[in-house]
Every structure is written in C-alpha cells, then in structure tokens.
Design an enzyme around this catalytic site. Structure first.
Site, mmCIF file in Angstrom:
data_model
loop_
_atom_site.group_PDB
_atom_site.id
_atom_site.type_symbol
_atom_site.label_atom_id
_atom_site.label_comp_id
_atom_site.label_asym_id
_atom_site.label_seq_id
_atom_site.Cartn_x
_atom_site.Cartn_y
_atom_site.Cartn_z
ATOM 1 N N GLY A 303 0.803 -1.213 0.000
ATOM 2 C CA GLY A 303 0.000 0.000 0.000
ATOM 3 C C GLY A 303 0.837 1.265 0.000
ATOM 4 N N SER A 304 0.337 2.290 0.674
ATOM 5 C CA SER A 304 0.945 3.622 0.590
ATOM 6 C C SER A 304 2.308 3.739 1.269
ATOM 7 C CB SER A 304 -0.006 4.661 1.179
ATOM 8 O OG SER A 304 -1.167 4.780 0.372
ATOM 9 N N THR A 305 2.740 2.721 2.025
ATOM 10 C CA THR A 305 4.117 2.777 2.534
ATOM 11 C C THR A 305 5.098 2.821 1.369
ATOM 12 O OG1 THR A 305 4.221 0.349 2.680
ATOM 13 C CG2 THR A 305 3.561 1.546 4.667
ATOM 14 N N LYS A 307 4.872 4.646 -1.120
ATOM 15 C CA LYS A 307 5.050 6.032 -1.557
ATOM 16 C C LYS A 307 6.339 6.626 -0.999
ATOM 17 C CE LYS A 307 0.089 6.720 -2.109
ATOM 18 N NZ LYS A 307 -1.174 7.202 -1.509
#
Length: 580
Positions: A303-305, A307
């Site tokens: 997921g957004s980790t 990013k």
C-alpha cells in the site's frame, strides 16, 4: 627247558616309592625317596598359584568393566549401536546473554523385540501408560523379532517411572538430548525449531546446521559444550513486540499482525514477530497455515508505505524537488482510472502528496521518472529480489512479468508489486541512515562490520528530505496516532486492499505503518502490519492510521528506553526544514 628267572625290582620300586618306607641301614635309599615328593609339592604349589592368579586377573577385568559401565554417563551406554546418536547443539542466546534455546536430557523408550516374552501383554501395559501409541503398530513392532525398535521419543519423567515399574523384559530407556526453548512462543519465528533427532528444521536453528554444525555432527565432533550463538534480538523488546501485536489482533479483530525493529546503523534486527505464532517446544504447530511467518515468508502489497520509495526515487532522479507541484485530478491510463482516496481537489506539492497520501501525485512522480527508471530504483533498494539474510524462511517478491505504464503507476502507491514486510523495513533503513542499504542480520554486528557491507542507494540529501517528510507526516498527517511523547516518531501509513478471487476487495485490508525514531537523528526503523482489521468501536474506519500506527506507537513507548533512546521533552525547532 629252563625258564627265565623272574625279576622283582620294578615291583619293589613301585611298592617302596609311594609308601616311602625307611629301612634300617639304608640311608641313601631314604634320601632319594624324600627328594622326589618334595619336588612334586613345589610344582603343584606353582601350578595352583598360577591358576589363582589367572582367575583373579580375569575376574578383575570383568569387575572393572562392570564398574566402568556402572559409572559411565547414560548417553554413552550399551545401546549406542542402535538408532541415531543425537548430537549436541550450541545454546542460542539474545544480545544480552539470555538463553533462547538449550539442550536438556530426556528419556526415550525402546524395545528389543527379540527378547519380548509376551507381546500382547506388553502392548496392553504400555498403551495403559502411553495412550497415544497405536496398539496395532506397537504389537507389530514387538513381534518383529528385530534387535531394536523405537517406541516413544521424549518421555516425561512420570511416564518413564510408570513404565519402569511395569518391569517388562526387553523394554528399556535411552537418554537423549532434547531442545528446550525457555521463552516458548516469544521469538519462535526467529529461533525456529528442531526435529526429534535434534536437527534444525526452521529459523536460526536450521541456519546454524546449514552453516557447519551438520558437518561437524556428521564427523562426530559435536560432543561436549559448544560456544553459544548470540543473536541480535533483545528478548525484552521481543516480548514487548509480541505482546502489543497480540493485543492489536484482539482489539482490532484482525486475523494476523506482525512487526520488526531494525538498527539503522548496523542492520541488526532487535525484534521481529508474526502473529499467530507457535511454541517451538511443539514444532508441529509451525506447520499450521495460519502460523506462517508473515514478516519474511509472506509477500504482500504494502500500500501507501511504498510512496516512501516513490518519493525518494523522484527526489533522487533530480527531476523533482520538495517544491515541485503535481495535479491531482483523476486520469485514465491503460483502460484504468487513477484517482484519489480522499481528494483535495487541487494541485499538491511533494510534501503534501506525501502527507495526504495522494495516489495521483505518486503516479505522476513515477511517470516522470519512467518505467525503466522506476523498476531499476526498486531493484536497487532490494524490493524486487529475494532478501539475503540468515533466516531460511524468506519469500521472493512478485512483480509484473512485463512492466507497462499502468504497472509503474499502480506500483507507485503500492499495488501490483508484492514484497515481504521485512524487506520493506530494510529498504526504509536506507532512507533514514544517510542513504545506505545494509543487509539485515539476526546475528550481532558492529557498526564497523556494517560499514564494510553497506551500499549507497540514495544520496544523503534525499535521506535528509525523506526524514523531513516522515517527520511532517508523523506530526500533521496519518502518523499522529503513533506519536510518543519525547521520542519524535515519524512515518508513513499504508492501507492496501487485499486480492480475493483475483479481484481487489474493498472490505479486506492489509495495513502497515512504517516509522523511524527519533526522527531528527534516526536510530531505529519500526514496521507494524495488521492483516484484515475490523473497525474498532467508536472509530469511523479501519485504515492503517486507526490500528497499525497506534500499535507501532505502543511498541515504541514501551521499548524506547530499553533501546537506550533518551526522551527529549523540551520544545525543539524543526532542524530538518530546509529552504528550496
């Protein structure tokens, strides 16, 4: 015809000699008669002495052997030729010397079927003490006529005493080595387990066998005490990690949870746990599917980790600065629509893209770098190849067979590429320590040793900028629930939809919080994952900010002092802010 005159001399000698007659006037004859019996007495006495000496020597040897067998250690007994001799293993200890695994002696039950008098009676008596034994299989063993057969390994003292009192001929005990784990479940996925023959089958136990112990055992050189193997983990911190993960599973009704703490200067793993786990004293539990080590042996879309790495890649490329602004309106590519989860309906700067976790902004960052550059950067960070460390249970990440534009854009915000949580944390270490990727280790390592292994993967400037973004998100963004007074925790949340039957499910999530502290001068990276959490009572959602982040904060709150991080409570300026 004249007959020969008979001679009586032989008869006279035979008559006189045994009776030793002494005739008057015959002194010479008497001396000769006395000399002959005295000589025979001496010879008889010598023969008797020799015989007695021989008997004494023989019985002395037999007695000596019996005494030696009586005082010899039990595991050097007379049944050495039967079955496999279990070799010694070195103790496993944590970085502070606390015992994690050690050998203890235990009794195992064997039979000599060729000496069994009544197999039916023996079967009935033994199954009365050991009800888990299969009566049919036991009787087959006892009637086989073999010289040796194992019946039950690792008896309890009570079972051994009960069987001993039965007095069954042909039944005996063998003292063996058994591995004992004082901490039980606490560090099971790291320590691993051994089989019934004391051979490593998982975790660091298997690593030790694979790196030389098995060869030493095969050569018969593993006897006596061996130097303990010191692991990098701190048992106190490990206990805190597991305790908080267990609490999170219960609190958020999750199916699993995991976490890891890594020293950013050495790559040492101070703690790592995956829940549910198992007791290595009962190694069969490790085979249960739900007890998988999710931190290193499971791959997940993070997921957004992810990013974190997309932003670092964009900054490292030189095409993007902290002041660069990207549009955030939805757009289509490859038949798919890239859109925001929570749109701000305006263009965002790089810090805002990170703070508000913009999917569209991250996709634009990846597009600016390009497909080949994106793939190369993730490879350089170690996120697309199998992680190299001592632990045998390490999965290989998955990625698209052919990278297209849509693959690069979805990977920018953590979808379409699956990796292990452990290597996600390892890659984050490089973003916090000045830009150096360090191979992780479960063994103790000095900074000097780590410096010889590290590789520069991003510049120090990029590392400083990423620390600023982590700090920003920790104070004002989704990481606020992980803040711990005095320790300045920065990080990035990630909420990924799980794939169910080949499609993303909006109701099932894999949440993560990737953090570092103290963020102004990072010493540790902490990653917490929560698998399929439910909405907590009183909360509006089950995003990572509502479960993974507070769990990370709880771990840091309890472990920071043990990790020798001093809290700072006075107000400080943000030393990471730089003008661009």
């Amino acid at each position: 015809m004249k007959l020969p005159k008979p001679s009586f001399a032989p008869l006279a000698r035979l008559a006189v000699s045994p009776l030793t007659l002494r005739l008057p006037g015959s002194r010479r004859s008497s001396a000769k008669a006395d000399a002959r019996p005295m000589s025979e007495k001496v010879r008889n006495k010598s023969r008797f002495t020799i015989a007695m000496t021989a008997f004494c020597c023989i019985y002395a040897v037999i007695g000596g052997r019996l005494v030696w067998w009586g005082v010899a250690p039990a595991d050097d007994g007379g049944y050495r030729a039967f079955g496999q001799v279990v070799a010694d293993r070195p103790d496993l200890i944590d970085r502070n010397g606390e015992v994690l695994a050690t050998d203890i002696k235990t009794a195992s039950l064997f039979a000599e079927p060729n000496r069994i008098v009544d197999a039916d009676e023996a079967t009935e008596l033994l199954t009365g003490v050991l009800p888990d034994l299969n009566p049919k299989q036991l009787r087959t063993k006892l009637t086989s006529g073999a010289k040796f057969a194992w019946l039950q390994r690792e008896l309890t003292p009570k079972q051994q005493q009960q069987i001993f009192e039965l007095g069954i001929p042909g039944i005996g005990f063998r003292t063996e080595k058994r591995r004992f784990y004082p901490g039980g479940n606490t560090a099971s996925h790291i320590i691993g387990a051994v089989n019934v023959d004391n051979q490593g089958i998982a975790g660091m136990e298997k690593y030790i066998d694979d790196t030389g112990l098995r060869d030493i055992q095969n050569l018969g050189l593993a006897g006596g005490e061996m130097a303990p193997v010191k692991l990098s983990i701190d048992l106190r911190v490990q206990h805190i990690m597991r305790d908080e993960l267990a609490a999170a599973m219960k609190r958020y009704r999750a199916i699993a949870a995991g976490g890891v703490i890594i020293d950013v200067d050495t790559g040492e793993i101070l703690a790592m746990a995956s829940m549910p786990d198992y007791d290595p004293n009962q190694p069969a539990e490790a085979l249960k599917k739900e007890n998988l080590n999710r931190m290193s042996a499971g791959v997940f879309e993070m997921g957004s980790t992810f990013k974190s790495f997309t932003t670092a890649m964009a900054l490292d490329s030189g095409k993007v600065t902290l002041n660069t602004v990207f549009p955030t309106n939805p757009f289509r590519v490859g038949g798919f629509t890239i859109k925001e989860f929570h749109s701000k309906h305006r263009p965002l700067s790089v810090p805002e893209i990170f703070q508000y976790s913009s999917n569209v902004g991250s996709a634009h960052e990846a597009d600016l770098v390009g497909i080949e550059g994106h793939q190369a950067f993730l490879t350089r960070m170690g996120l697309l190849s199998r992680l190299k460390t001592e632990l045998p249970e390490v999965a290989t990440p998955t990625q698209p067979r052919v990278w297209k534009k849509i693959n690069s854009m979805t990977a920018s915000y953590g979808h379409g590429v699956a990796t292990t949580p452990l290597q996600t944390a390892v890659a984050a270490v490089a973003l916090m320590n000045g830009g150096y990727l360090i191979p992780p280790t479960f063994l103790t390592r000095t900074k000097e040793e780590a410096d010889k292994l590290k590789t520069q993967v991003v510049s120090k400037r990029v590392s400083d900028e990423m620390r600023y973004l982590y700090d920003l998100n920790g104070e004002r963004g989704s990481g606020r629930s992980a803040q711990v007074s005095g320790y300045r925790v920065g990080g990035k949340t990630g909420t990924a939809e799980k794939v169910v039957n080949g499609r993303y499910s909006g109701n099932k999530k894999f949440n993560a919080y990737l953090a570092s502290f103290p963020i102004d001068a990072p010493r540790y990276v902490v990653l917490v994952v929560v698998d399929d959490p439910q909405v907590e009572e009183g909360k509006s959602n089950a995003q990572a900010a509502a479960n993974a982040a507070p769990t990370a904060g709880a771990i840091i709150r309890r472990a920071a002092a043990l990790l020798k991080v001093k809290p700072v409570f006075k107000e400080q300026g943000n030393s990471l802010l730089v003008s661009y």
